[in-house]
Write an enzyme that holds these catalytic residues in place. Structure first.
Site, PDB file in Angstrom:
ATOM      1  N   HIS A   1      -2.802   2.100   8.210  1.00  0.00           N
ATOM      2  CA  HIS A   1      -3.867   1.296   7.603  1.00  0.00           C
ATOM      3  C   HIS A   1      -4.097   0.055   8.456  1.00  0.00           C
ATOM      4  O   HIS A   1      -3.145  -0.648   8.797  1.00  0.00           O
ATOM      5  CB  HIS A   1      -3.461   0.890   6.185  1.00  0.00           C
ATOM      6  CG  HIS A   1      -4.377  -0.098   5.552  1.00  0.00           C
ATOM      7  ND1 HIS A   1      -5.734   0.122   5.414  1.00  0.00           N
ATOM      8  CD2 HIS A   1      -4.143  -1.322   5.007  1.00  0.00           C
ATOM      9  CE1 HIS A   1      -6.285  -0.920   4.811  1.00  0.00           C
ATOM     10  NE2 HIS A   1      -5.344  -1.815   4.564  1.00  0.00           N
TER      11      HIS A   1
ATOM     12  N   HIS B   1     -13.013  -3.687   3.651  1.00  0.00           N
ATOM     13  CA  HIS B   1     -11.556  -3.842   3.800  1.00  0.00           C
ATOM     14  C   HIS B   1     -11.021  -3.267   5.126  1.00  0.00           C
ATOM     15  O   HIS B   1     -10.473  -4.007   5.933  1.00  0.00           O
ATOM     16  CB  HIS B   1     -10.874  -3.168   2.591  1.00  0.00           C
ATOM     17  CG  HIS B   1      -9.391  -3.381   2.532  1.00  0.00           C
ATOM     18  ND1 HIS B   1      -8.700  -3.565   1.363  1.00  0.00           N
ATOM     19  CD2 HIS B   1      -8.455  -3.415   3.507  1.00  0.00           C
ATOM     20  CE1 HIS B   1      -7.416  -3.737   1.620  1.00  0.00           C
ATOM     21  NE2 HIS B   1      -7.242  -3.642   2.907  1.00  0.00           N
TER      22      HIS B   1
ATOM     23  N   GLU C   1     -17.857  11.111  22.182  1.00  0.00           N
ATOM     24  CA  GLU C   1     -16.510  11.596  21.886  1.00  0.00           C
ATOM     25  C   GLU C   1     -16.249  11.855  20.395  1.00  0.00           C
ATOM     26  O   GLU C   1     -15.413  12.687  20.030  1.00  0.00           O
ATOM     27  CB  GLU C   1     -15.579  10.475  22.377  1.00  0.00           C
ATOM     28  CG  GLU C   1     -14.143  10.755  22.409  1.00  0.00           C
ATOM     29  CD  GLU C   1     -13.361   9.469  22.725  1.00  0.00           C
ATOM     30  OE1 GLU C   1     -13.950   8.365  22.731  1.00  0.00           O
ATOM     31  OE2 GLU C   1     -12.164   9.593  22.946  1.00  0.00           O
TER      32      GLU C   1
ATOM     33  N   HIS D   1      -7.215  -3.215   9.691  1.00  0.00           N
ATOM     34  CA  HIS D   1      -8.412  -3.991   9.321  1.00  0.00           C
ATOM     35  C   HIS D   1      -9.286  -4.259  10.550  1.00  0.00           C
ATOM     36  O   HIS D   1      -9.525  -5.420  10.894  1.00  0.00           O
ATOM     37  CB  HIS D   1      -7.997  -5.347   8.726  1.00  0.00           C
ATOM     38  CG  HIS D   1      -7.231  -5.294   7.441  1.00  0.00           C
ATOM     39  ND1 HIS D   1      -6.627  -6.402   6.877  1.00  0.00           N
ATOM     40  CD2 HIS D   1      -6.975  -4.278   6.589  1.00  0.00           C
ATOM     41  CE1 HIS D   1      -6.038  -6.076   5.735  1.00  0.00           C
ATOM     42  NE2 HIS D   1      -6.222  -4.774   5.547  1.00  0.00           N
TER      43      HIS D   1
ATOM     44  N   GLU E   1       0.827  -1.221   0.000  1.00  0.00           N
ATOM     45  CA  GLU E   1       0.000   0.000   0.000  1.00  0.00           C
ATOM     46  C   GLU E   1       0.858   1.267   0.000  1.00  0.00           C
ATOM     47  O   GLU E   1       0.368   2.350   0.330  1.00  0.00           O
ATOM     48  CB  GLU E   1      -0.952   0.017   1.208  1.00  0.00           C
ATOM     49  CG  GLU E   1      -1.915  -1.160   1.301  1.00  0.00           C
ATOM     50  CD  GLU E   1      -2.942  -1.238   0.174  1.00  0.00           C
ATOM     51  OE1 GLU E   1      -2.934  -0.376  -0.724  1.00  0.00           O
ATOM     52  OE2 GLU E   1      -3.736  -2.207   0.197  1.00  0.00           O
TER      53      GLU E   1
HETATM   54  O1  2HA Z   1      -0.673  -5.207   3.803  1.00  0.00           O
HETATM   55  O2  2HA Z   1      -3.509  -4.568   4.366  1.00  0.00           O
HETATM   56  O3  2HA Z   1      -4.338  -3.687   2.047  1.00  0.00           O
HETATM   57  C1  2HA Z   1      -1.820  -5.909   3.515  1.00  0.00           C
HETATM   58  C2  2HA Z   1      -2.950  -5.009   3.395  1.00  0.00           C
HETATM   59  C3  2HA Z   1      -3.359  -4.656   2.040  1.00  0.00           C
HETATM   60 ZN    ZN Z   2      -5.472  -3.775   3.939  1.00  0.00          ZN
END
Ligand code: 2HA
Ligand code: ZN
Length: 265
Positions: free
Chosen positions: A134, A205, A164, A136, A110
């Protein structure tokens, strides 16, 4: 030392359950002081890699970044194998690896979205933004199955789900509807939104968060995830009332923040 703080954040995210397998990635734009602190470990590794897009605004900047295919869980065990320092070259289209990424690792898949987000946030924060993250988180991702992919819908639901939220992200959050991850195109779409919002959700995602430091950035993602969890729990039980728009306005006044009026009725 910034590397210790970076490593801690990687593992904190893992402990939250946001980094299954190699999921998620982190990048940090280093300060002059960080460069001095890391001077003794950085060297020309001879690894020069093409970016595939224009990052001229970042030329000469140094980033600490997680590795492609590497697991957040393993970062504290062997930072030099799982993360690394890169410098954006003067041509603005490539970078050099100066430390880490041992055993053939390279920066996260990414990287386009990270660097495009850095460019966007640098310009709107006068250079204060240094962290792009980033993750998940399960509740944020679950939320994307029950809401239309509209910034207003997400922002309102999240503000209403925990008092909040309107104070922590008064501008709201952005949403990128499903696209192939790791691509330059998803980077372009995310960066457009992250100019307006510090957090951008990727449907089905996860989320990208940004901030001046690790605490602020982790805290932002944590707050969005907690609100998503509360919303889904309340929705499963049956929602009979919520925070009103007038209450959101009162929060803005009390905490001196400008709540995005486009999302208030
Ligand atoms: O690194 O999260 O979006 C793996 C991920 C791809
Ligand atoms: Zn990801």
């Amino acid at each position: 030392m910034f590397i210790d703080d970076f490593v801690r954040m990687c593992f904190d995210g893992f402990e939250q359950g946001w980094h299954e397998r190699n999921g998620g990635n982190l990048s940090y734009r280093m300060t002059d002081k960080d460069r001095e602190d890391a001077a003794s470990i950085m060297k020309d590794t001879g690894r020069h890699i093409d970016l595939g897009f224009d990052a001229t605004e970042l030329k000469g900047e140094y980033f600490l970044v997680t590795g492609s295919g590497r697991y957040m869980r393993n970062v504290p065990l062997a930072p030099e194998k799982n993360i690394g320092i890169v410098k954006i070259a003067d041509d603005g289209h490539s970078y050099d690896i100066l430390w880490g990424f041992e055993d053939g690792a390279k920066p996260t898949s990414e990287l386009p979205t990270h660097l495009m987000n850095h460019m966007a946030r640098m310009s709107v924060t006068d250079g204060k933004c240094r962290v792009i993250y980033h993750a998940h988180p399960a509740n944020i991702t679950a939320l994307t199955y029950v809401l239309p992919p509209e910034d207003k819908a997400y922002s309102r639901i999240l503000w209403q789900s925990e008092t909040e939220c309107a104070v922590v992200f008064p501008e709201g959050v952005g949403v990128v509807d499903w696209m192939v991850p790791g691509s330059i195109d998803i980077g372009i779409e995310t960066a457009k939104l992250i100019k307006k919002y510090r957090a951008v959700i990727w449907t089905f995602h996860g989320i990208f968060g940004s901030g001046a430091d690790f605490d602020e950035t982790f805290g932002l993602v944590h707050t969005v995830e907690k609100a998503a969890e509360i919303y889904l729990k309340a929705r499963s039980a049956g929602i009979i009332r919520t925070i009103t728009d007038d209450q959101l306005r009162l929060l803005g006044d009390a905490f001196g923040v400008e709540i995005n009026k486009d999302f208030l009725d």
